[in-house]
Design a protein around this motif. Structure first.
Motif, short mmCIF file in Angstrom:
data_model
loop_
_atom_site.label_atom_id
_atom_site.label_comp_id
_atom_site.label_asym_id
_atom_site.label_seq_id
_atom_site.Cartn_x
_atom_site.Cartn_y
_atom_site.Cartn_z
N LEU A 32 34.47 18.54 71.22
CA LEU A 32 35.51 19.13 72.08
C LEU A 32 35.79 20.59 71.76
CD1 LEU A 32 37.94 16.09 71.95
CD2 LEU A 32 36.80 16.93 74.01
N CYS A 33 35.78 20.93 70.48
CA CYS A 33 36.13 22.29 70.08
C CYS A 33 34.97 23.24 70.34
CB CYS A 33 36.52 22.31 68.60
SG CYS A 33 37.00 23.95 68.01
N PRO A 34 35.17 24.32 71.08
CA PRO A 34 34.08 25.26 71.36
C PRO A 34 33.42 25.81 70.10
CG PRO A 34 35.96 25.74 72.77
CD PRO A 34 36.41 24.72 71.77
N GLU A 35 34.18 25.95 69.03
CA GLU A 35 33.64 26.46 67.76
C GLU A 35 32.97 25.37 66.93
OE1 GLU A 35 36.89 28.19 65.69
OE2 GLU A 35 37.37 29.61 67.30
N GLY A 36 33.05 24.11 67.40
CA GLY A 36 32.58 23.00 66.60
C GLY A 36 33.61 22.65 65.54
N PHE A 37 33.37 21.58 64.82
CA PHE A 37 34.33 21.15 63.80
C PHE A 37 33.58 20.56 62.62
CE2 PHE A 37 37.11 18.25 61.60
CZ PHE A 37 38.31 18.94 61.53
N ARG A 38 33.89 21.03 61.43
CA ARG A 38 33.37 20.49 60.18
C ARG A 38 34.55 20.30 59.23
NH1 ARG A 38 29.87 19.94 63.15
NH2 ARG A 38 27.66 20.49 62.99
N HIS A 39 34.72 19.08 58.73
CA HIS A 39 35.92 18.79 57.96
C HIS A 39 36.02 19.62 56.68
CE1 HIS A 39 33.35 16.13 55.47
NE2 HIS A 39 34.27 16.30 54.55
N TYR A 40 34.87 19.99 56.08
CA TYR A 40 34.94 20.76 54.84
C TYR A 40 35.43 22.18 55.10
CZ TYR A 40 30.17 21.75 56.57
OH TYR A 40 29.08 22.05 57.35
N LEU A 41 35.09 22.75 56.24
CA LEU A 41 35.61 24.07 56.58
C LEU A 41 37.08 23.98 56.98
CD1 LEU A 41 32.60 25.57 58.58
CD2 LEU A 41 33.18 25.86 56.16
N GLN A 42 37.44 22.88 57.64
CA GLN A 42 38.84 22.68 57.99
C GLN A 42 39.69 22.48 56.75
OE1 GLN A 42 39.95 23.16 60.95
NE2 GLN A 42 42.07 22.43 60.81
N SER A 43 39.12 21.85 55.72
CA SER A 43 39.85 21.69 54.46
C SER A 43 40.20 23.04 53.86
CB SER A 43 39.03 20.85 53.48
OG SER A 43 38.86 19.53 53.93
N VAL A 44 39.27 23.98 53.93
CA VAL A 44 39.54 25.33 53.45
C VAL A 44 40.62 25.99 54.30
CG1 VAL A 44 38.56 27.64 53.13
CG2 VAL A 44 37.22 25.62 52.50
N ARG A 45 40.54 25.79 55.61
CA ARG A 45 41.54 26.38 56.51
C ARG A 45 42.94 25.80 56.24
NH1 ARG A 45 42.33 29.23 61.17
NH2 ARG A 45 43.84 28.39 62.66
N VAL A 46 43.00 24.51 55.98
CA VAL A 46 44.29 23.89 55.65
C VAL A 46 44.87 24.53 54.41
CG1 VAL A 46 45.36 21.77 54.78
CG2 VAL A 46 43.85 21.67 56.76
N ARG A 100 41.72 26.47 69.22
CA ARG A 100 41.88 26.47 67.77
C ARG A 100 43.17 25.75 67.37
NH1 ARG A 100 38.79 26.21 63.96
NH2 ARG A 100 40.16 24.46 63.57
N ALA A 101 44.25 26.00 68.11
CA ALA A 101 45.54 25.41 67.80
C ALA A 101 45.51 23.89 67.99
CB ALA A 101 46.62 26.02 68.68
N VAL A 102 44.93 23.44 69.09
CA VAL A 102 44.87 22.01 69.38
C VAL A 102 43.99 21.30 68.35
CG1 VAL A 102 44.15 20.26 71.06
CG2 VAL A 102 45.34 22.32 71.83
N THR A 103 42.89 21.93 67.98
CA THR A 103 42.02 21.35 66.96
C THR A 103 42.75 21.22 65.62
OG1 THR A 103 40.02 22.24 68.01
CG2 THR A 103 39.85 21.66 65.68
N ASP A 104 43.48 22.25 65.25
CA ASP A 104 44.25 22.20 64.00
C ASP A 104 45.28 21.08 64.04
OD1 ASP A 104 42.93 24.34 62.84
OD2 ASP A 104 44.43 25.82 63.45
N TYR A 105 45.96 20.94 65.18
CA TYR A 105 47.02 19.95 65.30
C TYR A 105 46.46 18.53 65.23
CZ TYR A 105 51.15 17.55 67.21
OH TYR A 105 52.23 16.71 67.39
N ILE A 106 45.42 18.24 66.01
CA ILE A 106 44.88 16.88 66.06
C ILE A 106 44.19 16.52 64.75
CG2 ILE A 106 43.17 15.40 67.19
CD1 ILE A 106 43.84 16.79 69.81
N SER A 107 43.47 17.46 64.15
CA SER A 107 42.77 17.14 62.91
C SER A 107 43.74 16.80 61.79
CB SER A 107 41.86 18.30 62.49
OG SER A 107 42.62 19.44 62.16
N GLY A 108 44.96 17.31 61.86
CA GLY A 108 45.95 17.03 60.83
C GLY A 108 46.66 15.70 61.01
N MET A 109 46.49 15.07 62.15
CA MET A 109 47.18 13.80 62.41
C MET A 109 46.63 12.67 61.55
SD MET A 109 47.41 13.74 66.57
CE MET A 109 48.38 14.92 67.51
N SER A 110 47.48 11.75 61.16
CA SER A 110 47.02 10.50 60.57
C SER A 110 46.57 9.58 61.71
CB SER A 110 48.15 9.83 59.78
OG SER A 110 49.19 9.43 60.66
N ASP A 111 45.85 8.52 61.36
CA ASP A 111 45.44 7.55 62.39
C ASP A 111 46.66 7.03 63.14
OD1 ASP A 111 43.22 7.91 60.76
OD2 ASP A 111 42.60 5.82 60.85
#
Length: 332
Positions: free
Chosen positions: A125-139, A302-313
């Motif tokens: 869904l994300c135009p930039e793609g998504f990798r959890h290890y890079l998102q961990s750094v962003r968090v 970017r904002a929507v990806t950040d928000y959803i990736s941070g959600m718990s199940d």
């Protein structure tokens, strides 16, 4: 001499020449006054443990989506097992245990809800793609205590970014965490799969069982021992041990991780993630204020990806139900 300085002196005297000493850290993006008690990597570990993203890991899937039972792994229990394995290796090799633990505890901070199924959905869904290890750094770098982040040291961020297959971490402590992550998830996923009834112990590759061990404890001990015995200038296992680990890894990816029973709920994940993504993309004002700011500064995707990736199940399911499942109502 402060307590921190005394601890740094002990590091110089006791750790391996290959260890990353706290006093030699490349530092933080924003310079801070050193803590009088804690060396920098211990301070990073503490910041990670106390952050919101770390607490949310307790309600994020590891492999089995919404399992019935208390004994299946979550992303938090996985993280703790990785930390334990990594610390054992680091201590045995006289490397920096604080740095190792900080990387291990932070390595999955950016993981999505619904495990790797959620990661695949966001990547599509994300135009930039998504990798959890890079998102961990962003968090760690920005989203926690937005917009300042946790201001972790460079070595911890580097280890988090490099904990999967691919680029090697700059420190041996970071390379240990990569191995510990693989050792932990393969072995605890085997145990969870057996508990769930989707794998019989006798189905495991016989040569891998012979070389590594029949039980989870035996296999983990064999793998850790091999890393310690061969972990001098480089972090590596004996070729025979590594080959059988890879055989076990390939077996899990060709059987358990694609098992219909274990993954039967995953087909729903894409719909949940896609529905939430589309909804918030059109209505960014419904997200918390920090994500509205991100939408203005870095774009809505970017904002929507950040928000959803941070959600718990659990939170993602509740959000989906609130937005898309009709509620009963009464006429008085």
């Amino acid at each position: 001499m402060t307590i921190r300085e005394r601890t740094e002196e002990i590091e110089r005297m006791t750790l391996s020449p290959f260890a990353a000493l706290s006093e030699d850290s490349s530092g933080r993006a924003v310079q801070e006054q050193p803590c009088p008690m804690r060396p920098c990597y211990q301070r990073d570990r503490d910041r990670i443990i106390h952050c919101k993203s770390f607490r949310r890991l307790k309600q994020k899937t590891q492999v089995f989506l919404s399992p019935e039972g208390d004994h299946y792994r979550t992303r938090l229990t996985h993280t703790l097992e990785v930390s334990q394995i990594a610390r054992t290796i680091a201590r045995s090799l006289r490397l920096n245990e604080d740095l190792t633990e900080a990387i291990a505890l932070g390595h999955d901070l950016g993981h999505t809800p619904f495990g790797h199924a959620g990661e695949r959905a966001l990547n599509e869904l994300c135009p930039e793609g998504f990798r959890h290890y890079l998102q961990s750094v962003r968090v760690a770098d920005k989203l926690e205590k937005y917009p300042d982040g946790l201001n972790l040291t460079w070595e911890v961020l580097n280890g988090i970014a490099c904990h999967t297959r691919g680029a090697e971490a700059a420190t041996r402590e970071g390379r240990i965490v990569k191995y510990a992550d693989h050792i932990a998830y393969i072995n605890h996923d085997i145990e969870d799969a057996i508990t769930a009834g989707v794998l019989h112990p006798d189905a495991l590759p016989k040569e891998a069982v012979r070389v590594l061990g029949k039980t989870k404890s035996q296999r983990i001990t064999t793998l850790i021992t091999s890393l310690v015995e061969h972990g001098g200038e480089e972090i590596c296992m004996a070729p025979e041990i590594e080959a059988q680990y890879e055989a076990l890894h390939d077996f899990m990816y060709s059987t358990v991780y694609v098992d219909k029973i274990a993954k039967k709920e995953e087909q729903k994940v894409e719909r949940v993630i896609a529905s939430l993504y589309d909804h918030y993309l059109q209505r960014t004002e419904e997200m918390p204020i920090q994500y509205q700011h991100i939408a203005e500064q870095e774009g809505q995707d970017r904002a929507v990806t950040d928000y959803i990736s941070g959600m718990s199940d659990e939170f993602a399911i509740r959000a989906f139900e609130t937005l898309f499942v009709p509620k009963s109502w009464s006429v008085y």
